[in-house]
Write a protein that holds these residues in place. Structure first.
Motif, PDB file in Angstrom:
ATOM      1  N   GLY A   1       0.818  -1.209   0.000  1.00 37.97           N
ATOM      2  CA  GLY A   1       0.000   0.000   0.000  1.00 37.97           C
ATOM      3  C   GLY A   1       0.850   1.257   0.000  1.00 37.97           C
ATOM      4  N   GLY A   2       1.925   1.260   0.786  1.00 42.07           N
ATOM      5  CA  GLY A   2       2.829   2.409   0.807  1.00 42.07           C
ATOM      6  C   GLY A   2       3.497   2.638  -0.533  1.00 42.07           C
ATOM      7  N   VAL A   3       3.909   1.549  -1.184  1.00 40.67           N
ATOM      8  CA  VAL A   3       4.531   1.664  -2.508  1.00 40.67           C
ATOM      9  C   VAL A   3       3.525   2.226  -3.514  1.00 40.67           C
ATOM     10  N   LEU A   4       2.310   1.691  -3.496  1.00 39.84           N
ATOM     11  CA  LEU A   4       1.288   2.173  -4.433  1.00 39.84           C
ATOM     12  C   LEU A   4       0.949   3.640  -4.192  1.00 39.84           C
ATOM     13  N   MET A   5       0.849   4.022  -2.924  1.00 41.22           N
ATOM     14  CA  MET A   5       0.549   5.423  -2.619  1.00 41.22           C
ATOM     15  C   MET A   5       1.707   6.335  -3.034  1.00 41.22           C
ATOM     16  N   SER A   6       2.932   5.847  -2.909  1.00 36.89           N
ATOM     17  CA  SER A   6       4.097   6.646  -3.285  1.00 36.89           C
ATOM     18  C   SER A   6       4.170   6.910  -4.780  1.00 36.89           C
ATOM     19  N   ALA A   7       3.465   6.124  -5.575  1.00 41.24           N
ATOM     20  CA  ALA A   7       3.479   6.338  -7.026  1.00 41.24           C
ATOM     21  C   ALA A   7       2.984   7.733  -7.397  1.00 41.24           C
ATOM     22  N   THR A   8       2.249   8.372  -6.509  1.00 42.49           N
ATOM     23  CA  THR A   8       1.798   9.741  -6.766  1.00 42.49           C
ATOM     24  C   THR A   8       2.989  10.677  -6.946  1.00 42.49           C
ATOM     25  N   ALA A   9       4.128  10.332  -6.352  1.00 43.57           N
ATOM     26  CA  ALA A   9       5.328  11.156  -6.509  1.00 43.57           C
ATOM     27  C   ALA A   9       5.793  11.202  -7.965  1.00 43.57           C
ATOM     28  N   LEU A  10       5.331  10.258  -8.779  1.00 47.74           N
ATOM     29  CA  LEU A  10       5.686  10.240 -10.198  1.00 47.74           C
ATOM     30  C   LEU A  10       4.786  11.133 -11.053  1.00 47.74           C
ATOM     31  N   SER A  11       3.814  11.772 -10.435  1.00 50.90           N
ATOM     32  CA  SER A  11       2.870  12.617 -11.170  1.00 50.90           C
ATOM     33  C   SER A  11       3.528  13.657 -12.076  1.00 50.90           C
ATOM     34  N   PRO A  12       4.603  14.330 -11.638  1.00 52.36           N
ATOM     35  CA  PRO A  12       5.212  15.324 -12.522  1.00 52.36           C
ATOM     36  C   PRO A  12       5.755  14.743 -13.824  1.00 52.36           C
ATOM     37  N   PHE A  13       5.998  13.438 -13.841  1.00 48.26           N
ATOM     38  CA  PHE A  13       6.570  12.806 -15.022  1.00 48.26           C
ATOM     39  C   PHE A  13       5.513  12.190 -15.931  1.00 48.26           C
ATOM     40  N   ALA A  14       4.255  12.295 -15.534  1.00 46.43           N
ATOM     41  CA  ALA A  14       3.166  11.750 -16.353  1.00 46.43           C
ATOM     42  C   ALA A  14       3.017  12.632 -17.589  1.00 46.43           C
ATOM     43  N   GLY A  15       3.289  12.061 -18.747  1.00 47.22           N
ATOM     44  CA  GLY A  15       3.244  12.822 -19.986  1.00 47.22           C
ATOM     45  C   GLY A  15       1.862  12.915 -20.605  1.00 47.22           C
ATOM     46  N   SER A  16       0.897  12.269 -19.978  1.00 50.31           N
ATOM     47  CA  SER A  16      -0.451  12.292 -20.527  1.00 50.31           C
ATOM     48  C   SER A  16      -1.458  12.154 -19.388  1.00 50.31           C
ATOM     49  N   PHE A  17      -2.690  12.472 -19.697  1.00 45.19           N
ATOM     50  CA  PHE A  17      -3.731  12.348 -18.686  1.00 45.19           C
ATOM     51  C   PHE A  17      -3.920  10.897 -18.230  1.00 45.19           C
ATOM     52  N   PRO A  18      -3.910   9.906 -19.151  1.00 43.26           N
ATOM     53  CA  PRO A  18      -4.054   8.518 -18.682  1.00 43.26           C
ATOM     54  C   PRO A  18      -2.947   8.098 -17.705  1.00 43.26           C
ATOM     55  N   LEU A  19      -1.714   8.564 -17.924  1.00 40.85           N
ATOM     56  CA  LEU A  19      -0.640   8.229 -16.979  1.00 40.85           C
ATOM     57  C   LEU A  19      -0.846   8.923 -15.638  1.00 40.85           C
ATOM     58  N   LEU A  20      -1.302  10.173 -15.673  1.00 36.26           N
ATOM     59  CA  LEU A  20      -1.607  10.869 -14.430  1.00 36.26           C
ATOM     60  C   LEU A  20      -2.721  10.149 -13.688  1.00 36.26           C
ATOM     61  N   LEU A  21      -3.724   9.743 -14.414  1.00 37.32           N
ATOM     62  CA  LEU A  21      -4.835   9.004 -13.816  1.00 37.32           C
ATOM     63  C   LEU A  21      -4.348   7.691 -13.201  1.00 37.32           C
ATOM     64  N   ALA A  22      -3.381   7.053 -13.842  1.00 36.40           N
ATOM     65  CA  ALA A  22      -2.830   5.800 -13.306  1.00 36.40           C
ATOM     66  C   ALA A  22      -2.121   6.048 -11.972  1.00 36.40           C
ATOM     67  N   THR A  23      -1.395   7.161 -11.842  1.00 33.76           N
ATOM     68  CA  THR A  23      -0.739   7.443 -10.555  1.00 33.76           C
ATOM     69  C   THR A  23      -1.773   7.707  -9.469  1.00 33.76           C
ATOM     70  N   ARG A  24      -2.841   8.371  -9.816  1.00 37.72           N
ATOM     71  CA  ARG A  24      -3.905   8.639  -8.832  1.00 37.72           C
ATOM     72  C   ARG A  24      -4.637   7.358  -8.459  1.00 37.72           C
ATOM     73  N   ALA A  25      -4.879   6.490  -9.445  1.00 40.78           N
ATOM     74  CA  ALA A  25      -5.531   5.202  -9.165  1.00 40.78           C
ATOM     75  C   ALA A  25      -4.627   4.342  -8.286  1.00 40.78           C
ATOM     76  N   SER A  26      -3.327   4.404  -8.526  1.00 37.17           N
ATOM     77  CA  SER A  26      -2.379   3.674  -7.688  1.00 37.17           C
ATOM     78  C   SER A  26      -2.459   4.158  -6.243  1.00 37.17           C
ATOM     79  N   PHE A  27      -2.550   5.470  -6.058  1.00 36.64           N
ATOM     80  CA  PHE A  27      -2.686   6.029  -4.718  1.00 36.64           C
ATOM     81  C   PHE A  27      -3.962   5.498  -4.048  1.00 36.64           C
ATOM     82  N   ALA A  28      -5.050   5.498  -4.786  1.00 35.16           N
ATOM     83  CA  ALA A  28      -6.325   5.041  -4.230  1.00 35.16           C
ATOM     84  C   ALA A  28      -6.262   3.565  -3.833  1.00 35.16           C
ATOM     85  N   LEU A  29      -5.648   2.741  -4.672  1.00 33.27           N
ATOM     86  CA  LEU A  29      -5.519   1.317  -4.341  1.00 33.27           C
ATOM     87  C   LEU A  29      -4.637   1.123  -3.104  1.00 33.27           C
TER      88      LEU A  29
END
Length: 109
Positions: A9-37
């Protein structure tokens, strides 16, 4: 078990730290979904850890403290998010929140 769930859970939530590197909305959404999971894993595993670490007579106080801490975390994020965004940008503020979850991803000896 619960310990592994907290680490994952901590690893998945930490994926939000990759948000600045999301080159598209689907990738940004994936980091947010990872946080939620990750948050769902942590919220469901925490009571099991509490049951193992604390004696029954302390259960009410520890569970109460856990709920208060969760509520304070949500409140702090709602308060800090709009204040961080002008300074760091939306991606920087999401990264900051993701980095706060990183300590939960480390494995205790």
């Amino acid at each position: 078990g619960a310990r592994r769930s907290l680490i994952i859970g901590g690893v998945l939530m930490s994926a939000t730290a990759l948000s600045p590197f999301a080159g598209s909305f689907p990738l940004l959404l994936a980091t947010r979904a990872s946080f939620a999971l990750g948050a769902a894993l942590n919220l469901s595993a925490t009571p099991a850890v509490i049951l193992r670490w604390f004696p029954p007579k302390e259960m009410a106080v520890v569970n109460g403290a856990n709920v208060v801490a969760q509520s304070l975390g949500v409140t702090a994020s709602m308060f800090l998010g709009p204040r961080l965004a002008p300074m760091l940008g939306w991606s920087g503020s999401l990264a900051a929140f993701g980095l706060t979850a990183a300590p939960a991803a480390r494995r205790e000896p």
